[in-house]
Write a protein that holds these residues in place. Structure first.
Motif, PDB file in Angstrom:
ATOM      1  N   MET A   1     -36.301 -33.912  -8.008  1.00 58.05           N
ATOM      2  CA  MET A   1     -35.455 -32.897  -7.412  1.00 58.05           C
ATOM      3  C   MET A   1     -34.888 -33.459  -6.108  1.00 58.05           C
ATOM      4  O   MET A   1     -35.602 -34.065  -5.324  1.00 58.05           O
ATOM      5  CB  MET A   1     -36.278 -31.640  -7.163  1.00 58.05           C
ATOM      6  N   THR A   2     -33.609 -33.209  -5.880  1.00 58.87           N
ATOM      7  CA  THR A   2     -32.961 -33.731  -4.682  1.00 58.87           C
ATOM      8  C   THR A   2     -33.320 -32.892  -3.462  1.00 58.87           C
ATOM      9  O   THR A   2     -33.777 -31.756  -3.579  1.00 58.87           O
ATOM     10  CB  THR A   2     -31.423 -33.724  -4.844  1.00 58.87           C
ATOM     11  N   ASP A   3     -33.078 -33.472  -2.293  1.00 56.71           N
ATOM     12  CA  ASP A   3     -33.333 -32.752  -1.049  1.00 56.71           C
ATOM     13  C   ASP A   3     -32.465 -31.495  -0.959  1.00 56.71           C
ATOM     14  O   ASP A   3     -32.917 -30.462  -0.466  1.00 56.71           O
ATOM     15  CB  ASP A   3     -33.073 -33.645   0.161  1.00 56.71           C
ATOM     16  N   THR A   4     -31.219 -31.591  -1.436  1.00 59.32           N
ATOM     17  CA  THR A   4     -30.315 -30.441  -1.409  1.00 59.32           C
ATOM     18  C   THR A   4     -30.841 -29.316  -2.292  1.00 59.32           C
ATOM     19  O   THR A   4     -30.817 -28.146  -1.906  1.00 59.32           O
ATOM     20  CB  THR A   4     -28.901 -30.852  -1.871  1.00 59.32           C
ATOM     21  N   THR A   6     -33.976 -28.794  -3.166  1.00 62.94           N
ATOM     22  CA  THR A   6     -35.172 -28.249  -2.519  1.00 62.94           C
ATOM     23  C   THR A   6     -34.796 -27.328  -1.370  1.00 62.94           C
ATOM     24  O   THR A   6     -35.352 -26.230  -1.233  1.00 62.94           O
ATOM     25  CB  THR A   6     -36.074 -29.386  -2.013  1.00 62.94           C
ATOM     26  N   THR A   7     -33.854 -27.759  -0.549  1.00 69.73           N
ATOM     27  CA  THR A   7     -33.415 -26.940   0.583  1.00 69.73           C
ATOM     28  C   THR A   7     -32.802 -25.631   0.092  1.00 69.73           C
ATOM     29  O   THR A   7     -33.109 -24.557   0.623  1.00 69.73           O
ATOM     30  CB  THR A   7     -32.399 -27.708   1.454  1.00 69.73           C
ATOM     31  N   THR A   8     -31.967 -25.713  -0.928  1.00 70.62           N
ATOM     32  CA  THR A   8     -31.342 -24.511  -1.483  1.00 70.62           C
ATOM     33  C   THR A   8     -32.405 -23.566  -2.030  1.00 70.62           C
ATOM     34  O   THR A   8     -32.382 -22.358  -1.756  1.00 70.62           O
ATOM     35  CB  THR A   8     -30.342 -24.883  -2.596  1.00 70.62           C
ATOM     36  N   ALA A   9     -33.348 -24.099  -2.793  1.00 70.99           N
ATOM     37  CA  ALA A   9     -34.409 -23.267  -3.367  1.00 70.99           C
ATOM     38  C   ALA A   9     -35.238 -22.615  -2.277  1.00 70.99           C
ATOM     39  O   ALA A   9     -35.597 -21.429  -2.381  1.00 70.99           O
ATOM     40  CB  ALA A   9     -35.297 -24.102  -4.291  1.00 70.99           C
ATOM     41  N   ARG A  10     -35.528 -23.350  -1.216  1.00 72.64           N
ATOM     42  CA  ARG A  10     -36.335 -22.804  -0.122  1.00 72.64           C
ATOM     43  C   ARG A  10     -35.593 -21.668   0.596  1.00 72.64           C
ATOM     44  O   ARG A  10     -36.170 -20.621   0.884  1.00 72.64           O
ATOM     45  CB  ARG A  10     -36.714 -23.906   0.864  1.00 72.64           C
ATOM     46  N   VAL A  72     -48.618 -18.409   0.299  1.00 75.56           N
ATOM     47  CA  VAL A  72     -50.045 -18.396  -0.055  1.00 75.56           C
ATOM     48  C   VAL A  72     -50.201 -18.935  -1.479  1.00 75.56           C
ATOM     49  O   VAL A  72     -50.542 -18.213  -2.416  1.00 75.56           O
ATOM     50  CB  VAL A  72     -50.672 -16.994   0.101  1.00 75.56           C
ATOM     51  N   VAL A  73     -49.950 -20.231  -1.624  1.00 70.80           N
ATOM     52  CA  VAL A  73     -49.907 -20.843  -2.950  1.00 70.80           C
ATOM     53  C   VAL A  73     -51.278 -20.955  -3.623  1.00 70.80           C
ATOM     54  O   VAL A  73     -51.354 -21.058  -4.842  1.00 70.80           O
ATOM     55  CB  VAL A  73     -49.208 -22.225  -2.912  1.00 70.80           C
ATOM     56  N   ASP A  74     -52.339 -20.893  -2.843  1.00 67.28           N
ATOM     57  CA  ASP A  74     -53.676 -20.940  -3.421  1.00 67.28           C
ATOM     58  C   ASP A  74     -54.067 -19.527  -3.866  1.00 67.28           C
ATOM     59  O   ASP A  74     -54.320 -18.653  -3.043  1.00 67.28           O
ATOM     60  CB  ASP A  74     -54.674 -21.472  -2.384  1.00 67.28           C
ATOM     61  N   ARG A  75     -54.124 -19.305  -5.169  1.00 72.69           N
ATOM     62  CA  ARG A  75     -54.378 -17.958  -5.692  1.00 72.69           C
ATOM     63  C   ARG A  75     -55.727 -17.406  -5.251  1.00 72.69           C
ATOM     64  O   ARG A  75     -55.899 -16.206  -5.148  1.00 72.69           O
ATOM     65  CB  ARG A  75     -54.243 -17.907  -7.205  1.00 72.69           C
ATOM     66  N   THR A  76     -56.684 -18.281  -4.940  1.00 71.69           N
ATOM     67  CA  THR A  76     -58.009 -17.804  -4.536  1.00 71.69           C
ATOM     68  C   THR A  76     -57.985 -17.144  -3.159  1.00 71.69           C
ATOM     69  O   THR A  76     -58.920 -16.445  -2.793  1.00 71.69           O
ATOM     70  CB  THR A  76     -59.046 -18.950  -4.539  1.00 71.69           C
ATOM     71  N   GLN A  77     -56.906 -17.349  -2.417  1.00 73.86           N
ATOM     72  CA  GLN A  77     -56.785 -16.743  -1.088  1.00 73.86           C
ATOM     73  C   GLN A  77     -55.990 -15.441  -1.106  1.00 73.86           C
ATOM     74  O   GLN A  77     -55.815 -14.804  -0.076  1.00 73.86           O
ATOM     75  CB  GLN A  77     -56.092 -17.717  -0.137  1.00 73.86           C
ATOM     76  N   ARG A  78     -55.530 -15.011  -2.268  1.00 74.23           N
ATOM     77  CA  ARG A  78     -54.597 -13.895  -2.341  1.00 74.23           C
ATOM     78  C   ARG A  78     -55.236 -12.502  -2.391  1.00 74.23           C
ATOM     79  O   ARG A  78     -54.560 -11.516  -2.120  1.00 74.23           O
ATOM     80  CB  ARG A  78     -53.702 -14.053  -3.571  1.00 74.23           C
ATOM     81  N   ALA A  79     -56.488 -12.382  -2.743  1.00 76.66           N
ATOM     82  CA  ALA A  79     -57.104 -11.055  -2.918  1.00 76.66           C
ATOM     83  C   ALA A  79     -56.921 -10.148  -1.699  1.00 76.66           C
ATOM     84  O   ALA A  79     -56.548  -8.974  -1.856  1.00 76.66           O
ATOM     85  CB  ALA A  79     -58.574 -11.185  -3.298  1.00 76.66           C
ATOM     86  N   PRO A  80     -57.160 -10.628  -0.471  1.00 76.36           N
ATOM     87  CA  PRO A  80     -56.975  -9.729   0.676  1.00 76.36           C
ATOM     88  C   PRO A  80     -55.544  -9.191   0.784  1.00 76.36           C
ATOM     89  O   PRO A  80     -55.341  -8.049   1.195  1.00 76.36           O
ATOM     90  CB  PRO A  80     -57.310 -10.605   1.892  1.00 76.36           C
ATOM     91  N   ILE A  81     -54.579 -10.000   0.400  1.00 77.75           N
ATOM     92  CA  ILE A  81     -53.183  -9.553   0.453  1.00 77.75           C
ATOM     93  C   ILE A  81     -52.980  -8.389  -0.514  1.00 77.75           C
ATOM     94  O   ILE A  81     -52.371  -7.372  -0.170  1.00 77.75           O
ATOM     95  CB  ILE A  81     -52.214 -10.705   0.107  1.00 77.75           C
ATOM     96  N   VAL A 165     -40.183 -22.061  -9.410  1.00 75.36           N
ATOM     97  CA  VAL A 165     -40.509 -23.252 -10.206  1.00 75.36           C
ATOM     98  C   VAL A 165     -40.010 -24.514  -9.502  1.00 75.36           C
ATOM     99  O   VAL A 165     -40.728 -25.514  -9.412  1.00 75.36           O
ATOM    100  CB  VAL A 165     -39.924 -23.136 -11.634  1.00 75.36           C
ATOM    101  N   ALA A 166     -38.789 -24.469  -8.977  1.00 80.53           N
ATOM    102  CA  ALA A 166     -38.204 -25.640  -8.319  1.00 80.53           C
ATOM    103  C   ALA A 166     -39.039 -26.097  -7.124  1.00 80.53           C
ATOM    104  O   ALA A 166     -39.142 -27.299  -6.861  1.00 80.53           O
ATOM    105  CB  ALA A 166     -36.769 -25.339  -7.873  1.00 80.53           C
ATOM    106  N   LEU A 167     -39.649 -25.147  -6.429  1.00 82.92           N
ATOM    107  CA  LEU A 167     -40.464 -25.502  -5.265  1.00 82.92           C
ATOM    108  C   LEU A 167     -41.897 -25.860  -5.628  1.00 82.92           C
ATOM    109  O   LEU A 167     -42.688 -26.241  -4.764  1.00 82.92           O
ATOM    110  CB  LEU A 167     -40.452 -24.347  -4.254  1.00 82.92           C
ATOM    111  N   GLY A 168     -42.238 -25.723  -6.908  1.00 85.21           N
ATOM    112  CA  GLY A 168     -43.577 -26.072  -7.361  1.00 85.21           C
ATOM    113  C   GLY A 168     -44.623 -25.012  -7.059  1.00 85.21           C
ATOM    114  O   GLY A 168     -45.815 -25.277  -7.152  1.00 85.21           O
ATOM    115  N   TYR A 169     -44.190 -23.801  -6.699  1.00 87.61           N
ATOM    116  CA  TYR A 169     -45.139 -22.732  -6.404  1.00 87.61           C
ATOM    117  C   TYR A 169     -45.693 -22.100  -7.677  1.00 87.61           C
ATOM    118  O   TYR A 169     -46.780 -21.529  -7.661  1.00 87.61           O
ATOM    119  CB  TYR A 169     -44.486 -21.639  -5.558  1.00 87.61           C
ATOM    120  N   HIS A 170     -44.912 -22.153  -8.763  1.00 89.12           N
ATOM    121  CA  HIS A 170     -45.304 -21.540 -10.031  1.00 89.12           C
ATOM    122  C   HIS A 170     -44.796 -22.363 -11.197  1.00 89.12           C
ATOM    123  O   HIS A 170     -43.841 -23.127 -11.061  1.00 89.12           O
ATOM    124  CB  HIS A 170     -44.729 -20.126 -10.156  1.00 89.12           C
TER     125      HIS A 170
END
Length: 193
Positions: A1-4, A6-10, A72-81, A165-170
């Motif tokens: 994935m290009t920097d552009t 990634t920046t757009t997705a972010r 909060v990409v680590d699902r194990t940290q999400r319960a409090p949220i 998906v593009a950012l690798g979060y899911h």
């Protein structure tokens, strides 16, 4: 994935984060529920409880160093949220009930609460996209309370899925599952109206 890319997705994922989607969508749901502008404040209360309070909690914990960013990409940290979201939506629904809010906005809050329960349950074993679930639920509920033309909002949901998906979060499956759960929440709201 290009920097552009990634920046757009972010940038796009930050603009279309749940807080912002709820802030745009809930007043429109409140408007339709009341049939006039008096529903807008109820929608803003819904956005506050379902989106802004949870986002503020995430930001508070991020500043304390609990999480690296709002994703909060680590699902194990999400319960409090999820527990904060459930409590905040529950409090908002109680205020709406006590204040005589239009039934449609209260149904939307209850649908979001039930969706959050399912997100929490799934999250205990598998990471699911909350961003996609919220975008899907709001698009679907707008179609329920306004017009089926709002289903065109699923083009925005597809963009949210792409960013995650593009950012690798899911994975694709996690975004599709979140989208499906959000659509089910909108369907449940339709069944209650």
């Amino acid at each position: 994935m290009t920097d552009t890319t990634t920046t757009t997705a972010r940038v796009v994922t930050d603009v279309l984060q749940p807080r912002n989607v709820l802030l745009a969508g809930m007043p429109a749901i409140g408007l339709a529920a009341a049939g006039d502008w008096t529903g807008v404040p109820w929608g803003l209360l819904g956005a506050l409880c379902a989106g802004i309070v949870p986002a503020s909690y995430i930001e508070w914990e991020r500043r304390r160093g609990t999480w690296g960013d709002r994703h909060v990409v680590d699902r194990t940290q999400r319960a409090p949220i999820f527990l904060v979201i459930l409590g905040s939506i529950g409090a908002g629904a109680a205020l709406m009930t006590a204040g005589g809010a239009p039934g449609g906005i209260l149904v939307a809050m209850l649908a979001l609460w039930a969706m959050t329960v399912l997100l929490l349950a799934v999250n205990t074993v598998w990471k699911i996209s909350v961003d996609c679930a919220v975008a899907s639920a709001v698009a679907g509920m707008l179609a329920v309370v306004h017009s089926p033309w709002w289903l065109a909002g699923y083009a925005v949901v597809a963009v949210v899925c792409w960013t995650r998906v593009a950012l690798g979060y899911h994975t694709v499956a996690q975004t599709v599952a979140g989208t499906g759960l959000g659509a089910a929440a909108a369907g449940a709201a339709l069944g209650l109206l």
